[in-house]
Design a protein around this motif. Structure first.
Motif, PDB file in Angstrom:
ATOM      1  N   SER A  95       0.830  -1.195   0.000  1.00 49.57           N
ATOM      2  CA  SER A  95       0.000   0.000   0.000  1.00 49.57           C
ATOM      3  C   SER A  95       0.876   1.260   0.000  1.00 49.57           C
ATOM      4  N   THR A  96       0.444   2.264  -0.735  1.00 44.40           N
ATOM      5  CA  THR A  96       1.139   3.562  -0.736  1.00 44.40           C
ATOM      6  C   THR A  96       0.333   4.628  -0.006  1.00 44.40           C
ATOM      7  N   SER A  97      -0.750   4.196   0.623  1.00 41.19           N
ATOM      8  CA  SER A  97      -1.603   5.137   1.350  1.00 41.19           C
ATOM      9  C   SER A  97      -0.951   5.547   2.663  1.00 41.19           C
ATOM     10  N   LEU A  98      -1.178   6.798   3.050  1.00 41.31           N
ATOM     11  CA  LEU A  98      -0.686   7.296   4.334  1.00 41.31           C
ATOM     12  C   LEU A  98      -1.778   7.261   5.397  1.00 41.31           C
ATOM     13  N   GLU A  99      -2.898   6.647   5.058  1.00 39.12           N
ATOM     14  CA  GLU A  99      -3.991   6.498   6.010  1.00 39.12           C
ATOM     15  C   GLU A  99      -3.751   5.282   6.904  1.00 39.12           C
ATOM     16  N   PRO A 100      -4.327   5.260   8.099  1.00 37.17           N
ATOM     17  CA  PRO A 100      -4.164   4.098   8.988  1.00 37.17           C
ATOM     18  C   PRO A 100      -4.600   2.808   8.304  1.00 37.17           C
ATOM     19  N   PHE A 101      -3.813   1.775   8.490  1.00 37.95           N
ATOM     20  CA  PHE A 101      -4.028   0.483   7.858  1.00 37.95           C
ATOM     21  C   PHE A 101      -4.340  -0.533   8.961  1.00 37.95           C
ATOM     22  N   THR A 102      -5.506  -1.147   8.907  1.00 35.97           N
ATOM     23  CA  THR A 102      -5.937  -2.055   9.966  1.00 35.97           C
ATOM     24  C   THR A 102      -5.239  -3.412   9.851  1.00 35.97           C
ATOM     25  N   VAL A 103      -4.710  -3.874  10.981  1.00 38.58           N
ATOM     26  CA  VAL A 103      -4.057  -5.178  11.047  1.00 38.58           C
ATOM     27  C   VAL A 103      -4.590  -5.930  12.263  1.00 38.58           C
ATOM     28  N   SER A 104      -4.148  -7.155  12.415  1.00 40.56           N
ATOM     29  CA  SER A 104      -4.568  -7.961  13.559  1.00 40.56           C
ATOM     30  C   SER A 104      -3.909  -7.463  14.835  1.00 40.56           C
ATOM     31  N   GLU A 105      -4.456  -7.912  15.947  1.00 37.10           N
ATOM     32  CA  GLU A 105      -3.871  -7.579  17.244  1.00 37.10           C
ATOM     33  C   GLU A 105      -2.437  -8.103  17.349  1.00 37.10           C
ATOM     34  N   ASN A 106      -2.191  -9.293  16.784  1.00 37.85           N
ATOM     35  CA  ASN A 106      -0.851  -9.870  16.823  1.00 37.85           C
ATOM     36  C   ASN A 106       0.167  -8.999  16.100  1.00 37.85           C
ATOM     37  N   THR A 107      -0.156  -8.616  14.867  1.00 37.43           N
ATOM     38  CA  THR A 107       0.772  -7.803  14.084  1.00 37.43           C
ATOM     39  C   THR A 107       1.036  -6.469  14.761  1.00 37.43           C
ATOM     40  N   ALA A 108      -0.013  -5.858  15.276  1.00 36.85           N
ATOM     41  CA  ALA A 108       0.158  -4.582  15.976  1.00 36.85           C
ATOM     42  C   ALA A 108       1.052  -4.750  17.196  1.00 36.85           C
ATOM     43  N   LYS A 109       0.888  -5.851  17.904  1.00 34.11           N
ATOM     44  CA  LYS A 109       1.694  -6.109  19.103  1.00 34.11           C
ATOM     45  C   LYS A 109       3.172  -6.242  18.753  1.00 34.11           C
ATOM     46  N   VAL A 110       3.484  -6.995  17.693  1.00 35.58           N
ATOM     47  CA  VAL A 110       4.874  -7.200  17.307  1.00 35.58           C
ATOM     48  C   VAL A 110       5.482  -5.894  16.802  1.00 35.58           C
ATOM     49  N   VAL A 111       4.732  -5.133  16.035  1.00 39.89           N
ATOM     50  CA  VAL A 111       5.236  -3.844  15.548  1.00 39.89           C
ATOM     51  C   VAL A 111       5.483  -2.895  16.711  1.00 39.89           C
ATOM     52  N   LYS A 112       4.562  -2.857  17.651  1.00 37.97           N
ATOM     53  CA  LYS A 112       4.710  -1.970  18.813  1.00 37.97           C
ATOM     54  C   LYS A 112       5.969  -2.304  19.608  1.00 37.97           C
ATOM     55  N   GLU A 113       6.190  -3.594  19.856  1.00 35.80           N
ATOM     56  CA  GLU A 113       7.394  -3.997  20.592  1.00 35.80           C
ATOM     57  C   GLU A 113       8.650  -3.710  19.777  1.00 35.80           C
ATOM     58  N   SER A 114       8.576  -3.883  18.482  1.00 39.46           N
ATOM     59  CA  SER A 114       9.720  -3.605  17.619  1.00 39.46           C
ATOM     60  C   SER A 114      10.078  -2.125  17.634  1.00 39.46           C
ATOM     61  N   ILE A 115       9.069  -1.266  17.667  1.00 36.42           N
ATOM     62  CA  ILE A 115       9.317   0.178  17.755  1.00 36.42           C
ATOM     63  C   ILE A 115       9.932   0.523  19.106  1.00 36.42           C
ATOM     64  N   ARG A 116       9.441  -0.123  20.162  1.00 35.37           N
ATOM     65  CA  ARG A 116      10.017   0.124  21.492  1.00 35.37           C
ATOM     66  C   ARG A 116      11.493  -0.263  21.516  1.00 35.37           C
ATOM     67  N   LEU A 117      11.814  -1.405  20.923  1.00 33.78           N
ATOM     68  CA  LEU A 117      13.198  -1.851  20.891  1.00 33.78           C
ATOM     69  C   LEU A 117      14.055  -0.948  20.007  1.00 33.78           C
ATOM     70  N   ALA A 118      13.467  -0.396  18.960  1.00 38.95           N
ATOM     71  CA  ALA A 118      14.205   0.556  18.120  1.00 38.95           C
ATOM     72  C   ALA A 118      14.603   1.783  18.931  1.00 38.95           C
ATOM     73  N   GLU A 119      13.673   2.263  19.739  1.00 37.34           N
ATOM     74  CA  GLU A 119      13.971   3.422  20.578  1.00 37.34           C
ATOM     75  C   GLU A 119      15.001   3.075  21.639  1.00 37.34           C
ATOM     76  N   LEU A 120      14.873   1.886  22.245  1.00 32.65           N
ATOM     77  CA  LEU A 120      15.795   1.457  23.288  1.00 32.65           C
ATOM     78  C   LEU A 120      17.215   1.309  22.751  1.00 32.65           C
ATOM     79  N   THR A 121      17.333   0.835  21.507  1.00 33.30           N
ATOM     80  CA  THR A 121      18.649   0.576  20.919  1.00 33.30           C
ATOM     81  C   THR A 121      19.135   1.735  20.043  1.00 33.30           C
ATOM     82  N   GLU A 122      18.472   2.867  20.155  1.00 29.80           N
ATOM     83  CA  GLU A 122      18.840   4.076  19.389  1.00 29.80           C
ATOM     84  C   GLU A 122      18.897   3.789  17.890  1.00 29.80           C
TER      85      GLU A 122
END
Length: 351
Positions: A95-122
């Motif tokens: 998708s090339t849309s900049l609008e919110p894209f709905t995903v499953s709870e699982n995918t959102a959970k993994v992405v959220k943790e991945s973003i947290r780890l990105a911030e933690l690891t600079e």
């Protein structure tokens, strides 16, 4: 080229293939408890599960559980695979849309943790690194015919940046149309957690779940012994043990650059790509093992420490009080170092 492509195909996310159920011998004659062993295929790798159960009806229960486990892992694959063009993540990437894209709870959970780890690891762990992974031939398109030139590298780098991705509830949002997310650094560990959590809900207290080397354990292998695992020696010619450990009710993940790589012009190119310069890592750190209650988190952290290198990786692990084990290649062989929290997991002797 054909041999290299075969190597890279080993990391593909494939459809699940249930293989076999094995029941091992009874180790507690009074309660008639046995170890039940399940094995199969998911995410392009083998999985192995061992758990303790009472002998009565164990085979029938095991077959039902394997069906559920295969379905759970198939769902994770359908949500987060970059090799399945119809998966949630692939559809988001297309998708090339900049609008919110709905995903499953699982995918959102993994992405959220991945973003947290990105911030933690600079920024060292960056799941938007997909364009660079694909450019170097470690994604769905496999190995390119030639090494990336400066222009291609600069373009791919311009598409990478964790700040271009956000997650709110069950939606993902891009800040640039070309953003491409690759969850290979956390999704396999998440799959381990999914299976482990299922077994816990089933009332199973003693189990070992392993998917492609990522592990979570609970309880004991038998009444007198913890689960004992081996950290593999980081060599590509054969398999050997570097260290024996007992994670004890934790997840475990190992990142290394000694099996997934290609060689060109006498140089070795690792599948682990540094988001800072867009290049495969070139330092001497060859293996990192992290123990953490969440296998997903251990999965991401082991990769991040690999990216940091031997000195910075160790400093980070110590600062975060992580249980981490690092192996560095030297002129005389391999040098190992581990943090204080990791020490208690090392098995001094095998009986």
């Amino acid at each position: 080229m054909k041999g290299q492509q075969t190597l890279f195909k080993q990391v593909k996310w494939l459809a699940l293939i249930a293989l076999a159920i094995f029941l091992s011998g009874c180790f507690d004659s009074a309660d008639k408890k046995i170890q039940v062993k399940l094995s199969g295929r998911t995410m392009g790798v083998d999985y192995h599960i061992t758990y303790v159960d009472v002998a009565k009806n164990s085979e029938k229960v095991a077959r039902t559980r394997q069906t559920v486990i295969d379905d759970l892992l198939k769902t994770v694959n359908k949500q987060m695979s970059t090799y399945d063009k119809s998966s949630e993540l692939s559809l988001f990437n297309q998708s090339t849309s900049l609008e919110p894209f709905t995903v499953s709870e699982n995918t959102a959970k993994v992405v959220k943790e991945s973003i947290r780890l990105a911030e933690l690891t600079e920024g060292k762990l960056d799941i938007t690194i997909g364009p660079l992974v694909n450019l170097w031939g470690f994604g769905p398109n496999m190995r390119p015919e030639t090494l990336p030139d400066a222009a291609a590298l600069a373009h791919a780098k311009s598409l990478v940046g964790i700040d271009n991705l956000s997650v709110t509830a069950n939606t993902l949002t891009k800040a640039i149309p070309e953003l491409y997310v690759d969850l290979s650094t956390t999704a396999k560990g998440f799959g381990v957690d999914v299976v482990a959590d299922y077994l816990t809900l089933e009332g199973v207290t003693d189990y070992l779940v392993e998917i492609g080397g990522e592990v979570r354990v609970s309880g004991k292998a038998n009444p007198v012994r913890d689960w004992v695992l081996a950290i593999e020696k980081p060599i590509s010619t054969h398999r050997a043990v570097q260290e024996y450990i007992s994670p004890r009710d934790n997840g475990l993940a190992t990142a290394g650059d000694y099996r997934q790589y290609f060689e060109e012009g006498g140089k070795r190119f690792s599948h682990i790509i540094d988001p800072d310069d867009g290049m495969p890592i070139r330092h001497k750190l060859v293996s990192v093992t992290v123990i953490h209650p969440s296998c997903m988190t251990a999965d991401g952290l082991s990769t991040a420490i690999m990216l940091m290198g031997p000195q910075d990786g160790l400093k980070f692990a110590q600062a975060q009080n992580l249980a981490a084990y690092l192996v560095t290649k030297t002129d005389s062989g391999f040098e190992t170092v581990y943090t204080k929290p990791f020490e208690s997991y090392i098995v001094k002797s095998i009986q």
